[in-house]
Design a protein around this motif. Structure first.
Motif, PDB file in Angstrom:
ATOM      1  N   ILE A 262       6.257   8.971 -12.433  1.00 39.08           N
ATOM      2  CA  ILE A 262       5.512   8.916 -13.695  1.00 39.08           C
ATOM      3  C   ILE A 262       5.061  10.307 -14.099  1.00 39.08           C
ATOM      4  CG2 ILE A 262       3.375   8.098 -14.772  1.00 39.08           C
ATOM      5  CD1 ILE A 262       3.754   5.539 -13.042  1.00 39.08           C
ATOM      6  N   ARG A 263       4.521  11.041 -13.157  1.00 35.30           N
ATOM      7  CA  ARG A 263       4.073  12.415 -13.426  1.00 35.30           C
ATOM      8  C   ARG A 263       5.237  13.248 -13.976  1.00 35.30           C
ATOM      9  NH1 ARG A 263       0.745  12.827  -9.638  1.00 35.30           N
ATOM     10  NH2 ARG A 263       2.276  12.924  -7.990  1.00 35.30           N
ATOM     11  N   ALA A 264       6.412  13.119 -13.373  1.00 28.80           N
ATOM     12  CA  ALA A 264       7.585  13.875 -13.818  1.00 28.80           C
ATOM     13  C   ALA A 264       8.011  13.454 -15.223  1.00 28.80           C
ATOM     14  CB  ALA A 264       8.739  13.686 -12.831  1.00 28.80           C
ATOM     15  N   VAL A 265       8.028  12.152 -15.490  1.00 27.65           N
ATOM     16  CA  VAL A 265       8.411  11.660 -16.821  1.00 27.65           C
ATOM     17  C   VAL A 265       7.437  12.184 -17.871  1.00 27.65           C
ATOM     18  CG1 VAL A 265       8.500   9.579 -18.255  1.00 27.65           C
ATOM     19  CG2 VAL A 265       9.666   9.622 -16.052  1.00 27.65           C
ATOM     20  N   LEU A 266       6.152  12.116 -17.565  1.00 28.84           N
ATOM     21  CA  LEU A 266       5.143  12.563 -18.533  1.00 28.84           C
ATOM     22  C   LEU A 266       5.252  14.062 -18.805  1.00 28.84           C
ATOM     23  CD1 LEU A 266       2.064  10.507 -17.269  1.00 28.84           C
ATOM     24  CD2 LEU A 266       3.370  10.130 -19.374  1.00 28.84           C
ATOM     25  N   THR A 267       5.401  14.861 -17.759  1.00 29.36           N
ATOM     26  CA  THR A 267       5.494  16.310 -17.981  1.00 29.36           C
ATOM     27  C   THR A 267       6.806  16.670 -18.670  1.00 29.36           C
ATOM     28  OG1 THR A 267       6.277  16.670 -15.706  1.00 29.36           O
ATOM     29  CG2 THR A 267       3.931  16.983 -16.114  1.00 29.36           C
ATOM     30  N   ASP A 268       7.893  15.970 -18.342  1.00 29.37           N
ATOM     31  CA  ASP A 268       9.171  16.218 -19.034  1.00 29.37           C
ATOM     32  C   ASP A 268       9.067  15.891 -20.519  1.00 29.37           C
ATOM     33  OD1 ASP A 268      10.334  17.034 -16.680  1.00 29.37           O
ATOM     34  OD2 ASP A 268      11.524  15.204 -16.407  1.00 29.37           O
ATOM     35  N   ALA A 269       8.207  14.917 -20.845  1.00 30.15           N
ATOM     36  CA  ALA A 269       8.031  14.523 -22.244  1.00 30.15           C
ATOM     37  C   ALA A 269       7.061  15.429 -22.990  1.00 30.15           C
ATOM     38  CB  ALA A 269       7.548  13.080 -22.325  1.00 30.15           C
ATOM     39  N   GLY A 270       6.437  16.382 -22.274  1.00 33.70           N
ATOM     40  CA  GLY A 270       5.559  17.333 -22.938  1.00 33.70           C
ATOM     41  C   GLY A 270       4.077  17.141 -22.694  1.00 33.70           C
ATOM     42  N   VAL A 271       3.703  16.182 -21.853  1.00 29.77           N
ATOM     43  CA  VAL A 271       2.291  15.987 -21.535  1.00 29.77           C
ATOM     44  C   VAL A 271       1.853  17.122 -20.609  1.00 29.77           C
ATOM     45  CG1 VAL A 271       0.627  14.443 -20.409  1.00 29.77           C
ATOM     46  CG2 VAL A 271       2.508  13.484 -21.780  1.00 29.77           C
ATOM     47  N   PRO A 272       0.717  17.764 -20.899  1.00 23.66           N
ATOM     48  CA  PRO A 272       0.242  18.843 -20.022  1.00 23.66           C
ATOM     49  C   PRO A 272       0.063  18.338 -18.587  1.00 23.66           C
ATOM     50  CG  PRO A 272      -1.008  18.805 -22.064  1.00 23.66           C
ATOM     51  CD  PRO A 272      -0.146  17.565 -22.054  1.00 23.66           C
ATOM     52  N   ARG A 273       0.419  19.168 -17.620  1.00 23.75           N
ATOM     53  CA  ARG A 273       0.405  18.764 -16.210  1.00 23.75           C
ATOM     54  C   ARG A 273      -0.934  18.177 -15.746  1.00 23.75           C
ATOM     55  NH1 ARG A 273       4.054  19.112 -12.609  1.00 23.75           N
ATOM     56  NH2 ARG A 273       5.270  20.615 -13.762  1.00 23.75           N
ATOM     57  N   PRO A 274      -2.086  18.772 -16.077  1.00 17.53           N
ATOM     58  CA  PRO A 274      -3.349  18.172 -15.595  1.00 17.53           C
ATOM     59  C   PRO A 274      -3.560  16.747 -16.113  1.00 17.53           C
ATOM     60  CG  PRO A 274      -3.749  20.395 -16.410  1.00 17.53           C
ATOM     61  CD  PRO A 274      -2.332  20.039 -16.766  1.00 17.53           C
ATOM     62  N   ILE A 275      -3.163  16.492 -17.348  1.00 16.69           N
ATOM     63  CA  ILE A 275      -3.315  15.151 -17.905  1.00 16.69           C
ATOM     64  C   ILE A 275      -2.297  14.207 -17.270  1.00 16.69           C
ATOM     65  CG2 ILE A 275      -3.176  13.766 -20.013  1.00 16.69           C
ATOM     66  CD1 ILE A 275      -4.316  16.236 -21.487  1.00 16.69           C
ATOM     67  N   ALA A 276      -1.062  14.667 -17.078  1.00 17.52           N
ATOM     68  CA  ALA A 276      -0.040  13.837 -16.420  1.00 17.52           C
ATOM     69  C   ALA A 276      -0.470  13.480 -15.002  1.00 17.52           C
ATOM     70  CB  ALA A 276       1.302  14.563 -16.398  1.00 17.52           C
ATOM     71  N   ASN A 277      -1.063  14.429 -14.284  1.00 21.30           N
ATOM     72  CA  ASN A 277      -1.556  14.154 -12.927  1.00 21.30           C
ATOM     73  C   ASN A 277      -2.602  13.055 -12.949  1.00 21.30           C
ATOM     74  OD1 ASN A 277       0.065  16.100 -11.732  1.00 21.30           O
ATOM     75  ND2 ASN A 277      -1.515  17.669 -11.799  1.00 21.30           N
ATOM     76  N   CYS A 278      -3.520  13.116 -13.905  1.00 19.56           N
ATOM     77  CA  CYS A 278      -4.584  12.128 -14.031  1.00 19.56           C
ATOM     78  C   CYS A 278      -4.031  10.752 -14.408  1.00 19.56           C
ATOM     79  CB  CYS A 278      -5.605  12.618 -15.068  1.00 19.56           C
ATOM     80  SG  CYS A 278      -6.955  11.470 -15.384  1.00 19.56           S
ATOM     81  N   MET A 279      -3.066  10.724 -15.298  1.00 17.22           N
ATOM     82  CA  MET A 279      -2.524   9.460 -15.819  1.00 17.22           C
ATOM     83  C   MET A 279      -1.615   8.740 -14.825  1.00 17.22           C
ATOM     84  SD  MET A 279      -1.552  10.709 -19.660  1.00 17.22           S
ATOM     85  CE  MET A 279      -0.778   9.161 -20.136  1.00 17.22           C
ATOM     86  N   ALA A 280      -0.991   9.465 -13.932  1.00 17.18           N
ATOM     87  CA  ALA A 280       0.051   8.892 -13.074  1.00 17.18           C
ATOM     88  C   ALA A 280      -0.450   7.761 -12.180  1.00 17.18           C
ATOM     89  CB  ALA A 280       0.701   9.986 -12.234  1.00 17.18           C
ATOM     90  N   LYS A 281      -1.602   7.918 -11.558  1.00 21.74           N
ATOM     91  CA  LYS A 281      -2.094   6.900 -10.616  1.00 21.74           C
ATOM     92  C   LYS A 281      -2.372   5.567 -11.300  1.00 21.74           C
ATOM     93  CE  LYS A 281      -4.262   5.502  -6.708  1.00 21.74           C
ATOM     94  NZ  LYS A 281      -3.664   4.193  -6.500  1.00 21.74           N
ATOM     95  N   PRO A 282      -3.187   5.525 -12.381  1.00 20.92           N
ATOM     96  CA  PRO A 282      -3.426   4.223 -12.994  1.00 20.92           C
ATOM     97  C   PRO A 282      -2.157   3.586 -13.565  1.00 20.92           C
ATOM     98  CG  PRO A 282      -4.517   5.968 -14.260  1.00 20.92           C
ATOM     99  CD  PRO A 282      -3.983   6.577 -13.008  1.00 20.92           C
ATOM    100  N   MET A 283      -1.251   4.404 -14.070  1.00 20.63           N
ATOM    101  CA  MET A 283      -0.013   3.850 -14.604  1.00 20.63           C
ATOM    102  C   MET A 283       0.858   3.285 -13.488  1.00 20.63           C
ATOM    103  SD  MET A 283       0.847   6.476 -17.687  1.00 20.63           S
ATOM    104  CE  MET A 283       2.069   5.407 -18.456  1.00 20.63           C
TER     105      MET A 283
END
Length: 86
Positions: free
Chosen positions: A7-28
Motif C-alpha cells: 500500500i505504501r508503495a502504491v500510494l507513493t507511486d501515485a504521488g502521495v508524499p511519503r510521510p502521509i503514505a506511511n501513516c495511511m498504509a497501516k489502517p488501509m
C-alpha cells in the motif's frame, strides 16, 4: 512484501508524499481485502505523479472508477487521519 508495504508503495507511486503514505498504509492494510488492494493499485497506476503532486480529490476521482465505495471510504478516512499529523 507485506500488505502495508504494498500500500505504501502504491500510494507513493501515485504521488502521495511519503510521510502521509506511511501513516495511511497501516489502517488501509487492516481494512481492505487483497482484491480491493489490487483494484486500488490499478486505479493508482492510472495517475502516477511525482511525490506530493496528487490531491485527495484526484485520488478519490481515480478510485471511484473502480466502483467500490469501501475503497474510497477507507482512503478518505486514512487520509483524514494522517493529513493533520504530517
Amino acid at each position: 512484501m507485506s500488505k502495508e508495504a504494498r500500500i505504501r508503495a502504491v500510494l507513493t507511486d501515485a504521488g502521495v508524499p511519503r510521510p502521509i503514505a506511511n501513516c495511511m498504509a497501516k489502517p488501509m492494510a487492516d481494512d481492505l481485502t487483497v482484491e480491493q488492494l489490487r483494484a486500488m493499485a490499478d486505479a493508482a497506476s492510472m495517475m502516477r505523479r511525482p511525490p506530493g503532486e496528487v490531491t485527495l480529490e484526484q485520488a478519490l476521482r481515480a478510485l471511484r472508477t473502480v466502483g467500490d465505495p469501501a475503497i474510497v471510504g477507507t482512503l478518505a478516512l486514512a487520509t483524514a487521519g494522517c493529513i493533520g499529523r504530517n
